[in-house]
Design a protein around this motif. Sequence first.
Motif, mmCIF file in Angstrom:
data_model
loop_
_atom_site.group_PDB
_atom_site.id
_atom_site.type_symbol
_atom_site.label_atom_id
_atom_site.label_comp_id
_atom_site.label_asym_id
_atom_site.label_seq_id
_atom_site.Cartn_x
_atom_site.Cartn_y
_atom_site.Cartn_z
ATOM 1 N N PHE A 297 -4.476 -3.855 5.839
ATOM 2 C CA PHE A 297 -5.662 -3.215 4.716
ATOM 3 C C PHE A 297 -6.807 -4.306 4.838
ATOM 4 O O PHE A 297 -6.489 -5.729 4.637
ATOM 5 N N ALA B 286 -5.639 -3.016 -2.813
ATOM 6 C CA ALA B 286 -4.720 -2.641 -1.942
ATOM 7 C C ALA B 286 -3.158 -2.708 -2.479
ATOM 8 O O ALA B 286 -2.460 -1.861 -2.339
ATOM 9 N N ASN C 130 -2.490 -7.679 4.070
ATOM 10 C CA ASN C 130 -3.769 -7.623 3.231
ATOM 11 C C ASN C 130 -4.550 -8.961 4.099
ATOM 12 O O ASN C 130 -4.531 -9.691 3.903
#
Length: 253
Positions: free
Chosen positions: A62, A73, A100
């Motif tokens: 992400f 996210a 992430n």
Amino acid sequence: LPVSPALSEAVGAASSAVSNIPENSQVLVVIDYEPALAGEMEATSGPLLDQIVLLRHPRLSFLSTSPNGSALAERLMTNTKINQPSPLGLGYNLGEHYFNLGYLPGGASGVLEFVGSPRTAIPSAAVERLSEFSGVIVLTDHAESGRVWVEQLSALKQVDPALTNQPLLVVSSAQAGPLLQPYVSSRQITGMVSGLSDAATYEFINNSRPGIARSYWDTFGVGLMTAIATITLGSLWSLFTGLRARRAEAEQG
């Protein structure tokens, strides 16, 4: 509220592209929306993300173009139940099944740097070249910023043959979808899910998973019918009071 079982051409193309992504591959997911539209974007993107995780089990990276994107996210993964333990969720764990990467600053110049060399722009990126991603999914609520990603990726594909078969999937808000449609027609966007209507149909053929779009669609339908009923009752009451007033005037005359 009834949902059409027929997918539009753009949504059908997105579903087909998901089916062709290699098993256990790397997939980039761009969070390009603001918190105000998180509810719509989660409902719209949920069916596509759920399908790709169930069918292909990719490792999701992400990346956010908004300072709030890291939190968005995590919220997306939680509300779609992708990072929730089974049997209610799909059991995706942070740092193992999804990553992430955080915030990508710089706007269009930041996007240009990332597509040219992901690890230079974001040192924690899992790949060195964009071609190592088997697919790119852009979740956007704004046509202009979505257009930046489409045009940068399209330009890179012209000079890098390794990207020729990399699908670009876009999930957009209802207001941004029509402005991005020309890129779907020109095949620069492989497939697109736009707004709650597309998402509800996608979710219907996806065995009603993860269920967010359908719940929103039904709520929207109830609200719409309530508004129609209120307008109808108001019109009838206005007609009744008007007739009564005219009758009273006629009796007084």
